[in-house]
Design an enzyme around this catalytic site. Structure first.
Site, PDB file in Angstrom:
ATOM      1  N   CYS A   1      76.425 -12.213  62.589  1.00  0.00           N
ATOM      2  CA  CYS A   1      77.270 -11.006  62.626  1.00  0.00           C
ATOM      3  C   CYS A   1      78.321 -11.023  63.737  1.00  0.00           C
ATOM      4  O   CYS A   1      79.185 -10.141  63.778  1.00  0.00           O
ATOM      5  CB  CYS A   1      76.397  -9.764  62.735  1.00  0.00           C
TER       6      CYS A   1
ATOM      7  N   HIS B   1      80.681  -4.208  65.531  1.00  0.00           N
ATOM      8  CA  HIS B   1      79.890  -4.615  64.373  1.00  0.00           C
ATOM      9  C   HIS B   1      79.147  -3.394  63.835  1.00  0.00           C
ATOM     10  O   HIS B   1      78.550  -2.630  64.599  1.00  0.00           O
ATOM     11  CB  HIS B   1      78.910  -5.711  64.786  1.00  0.00           C
TER      12      HIS B   1
ATOM     13  N   ASN C   1      76.157  -2.453  56.565  1.00  0.00           N
ATOM     14  CA  ASN C   1      76.353  -3.622  57.429  1.00  0.00           C
ATOM     15  C   ASN C   1      76.730  -4.801  56.538  1.00  0.00           C
ATOM     16  O   ASN C   1      75.909  -5.279  55.760  1.00  0.00           O
ATOM     17  CB  ASN C   1      75.046  -3.893  58.194  1.00  0.00           C
TER      18      ASN C   1
END
Length: 327
Positions: A113, A253, A283
């Site tokens: 990520c 993020h 996400n």
């Protein structure tokens, strides 16, 4: 010469999966509980015929259009993904073929990520050492293919998507002011996919045991973010001689909405506009930073001269932070 972002783009699949829809796949994931614990209300899942390169190509085309750059002008393609089309060839090569960037050299980056910021740092170096070069940076992930829908702790969080940026020379004083990358290998057991690599190749047993699914220690990840990310952001700003109160836009993020609220408070970014897309997209792995950056850019929120802070963090464990003066 300064290096910066010339244009952004993003793509999310058509299929919308609300918390109510997800409850049919994850029976113990009460929709109200998911929204309260994560702030996520929906996510997008790729169609059966779509692979990571397909999403990446769509985001790339959007970024090229906004930058006013033809695919044939691109010198390098850097794709960040931890869910590539296959172990080989690189997903970036597949994207090159899909968009017609025939003369671009291609490479993949896997920092989970944090990947977009890691890929952005690669692009920064490529442009700095190849004046006039244009780099297409793409982050694309399809997590819906590796989720264990019997595990509500992870299955409720993730969606699919891609984000992209065209990187090149910008006026002096604009663009990337500071970049920092960090890795913590001793914490690599917090996020992982156990099987499918050289240590545990795919077999009938690994499939039966669910070893190809994504696994995450949520509490361990929260502790890592709380302990490691605020000091990393402070260090980056100190090196750039910028105060937290000077930051205009924070693009983190999109891991979990509650976690991000805590991060904003801990890092002292109350004066900044924190951009969120997790409510509608969840996400989306390494794509979450560029998807959110593109949403902020498309909305007109980012003005020339604004200070924009990007923060990626995730599996590895890894962190990538970047401060840009928007141009």
């Amino acid at each position: 010469m300064a290096v910066g972002i010339l244009g952004t783009g993003s793509y999310v699949p058509d299929r919308v999966v609300t918390n109510v829809d997800l409850n049919a796949l994850v029976p113990d994931a009460d929709p109200e509980w998911v929204a309260r614990k994560t702030l996520i209300e929906a996510r997008r899942f790729a169609a059966p015929h779509q692979a990571t390169s397909d999403l990446a190509a769509q985001a790339a085309k959007a970024a090229l259009k906004k930058a006013g750059v033809a695919a044939a002008e691109i010198d390098f393609i850097v794709v960040s993904t931890s869910t590539g089309d296959s172990p080989q060839p690189p997903t970036s090569n597949l994207v090159q073929n899909l968009i017609g960037a025939d003369r671009a050299a291609c490479m993949d980056v896997n920092a989970v990520c944090s990947g977009f910021v890691f890929a952005l740092s690669v692009a920064n170096g490529l442009v700095a050492t190849n004046p006039g070069a244009l780099v297409l940076v793409i982050a694309s992930d399809i997590y819906s293919r590796i989720l264990d829908f019997s595990d509500r702790r992870t299955a409720v969080l993730f969606g699919d998507g891609a984000g992209a940026a065209v990187v090149g020379a910008v006026p002096e004083g604009d663009g990337i002011l500071a970049l920092d990358l960090a890795s913590q290998g001793e914490s690599s057991d917090l996020i992982y996919v156990k099987a499918g690599g050289s240590r545990l190749p795919a077999t009938a047993d690994t499939v039966a045991d669910g070893d190809h699914y994504f696994r995450m220690n949520g509490r361990g990840v929260r502790d890592f973010v709380a302990a490691e990310v605020p000091p990393a952001l402070e260090a980056l700003l100190t090196r750039a001689e910028v105060k937290a109160s000077d930051v205009d836009h924070f693009v983190p993020h999109q891991a979990n909405g509650i976690m991000l609220q805590d991060l904003v408070a801990a890092a002292g970014f109350e004066n900044a506009q924190t951009h969120l897309t997790l409510q509608q997209y969840g996400n989306v792995g390494s794509a979450s930073v560029p998807v959110t950056l593109d949403a902020a850019n498309a909305s007109g929120a980012l003005k020339r001269g604004d200070l924009v802070l990007l923060a990626g963090f995730g599996g590895g464990m890894s962190m990538g932070t970047a401060l840009l003066r928007w141009s």
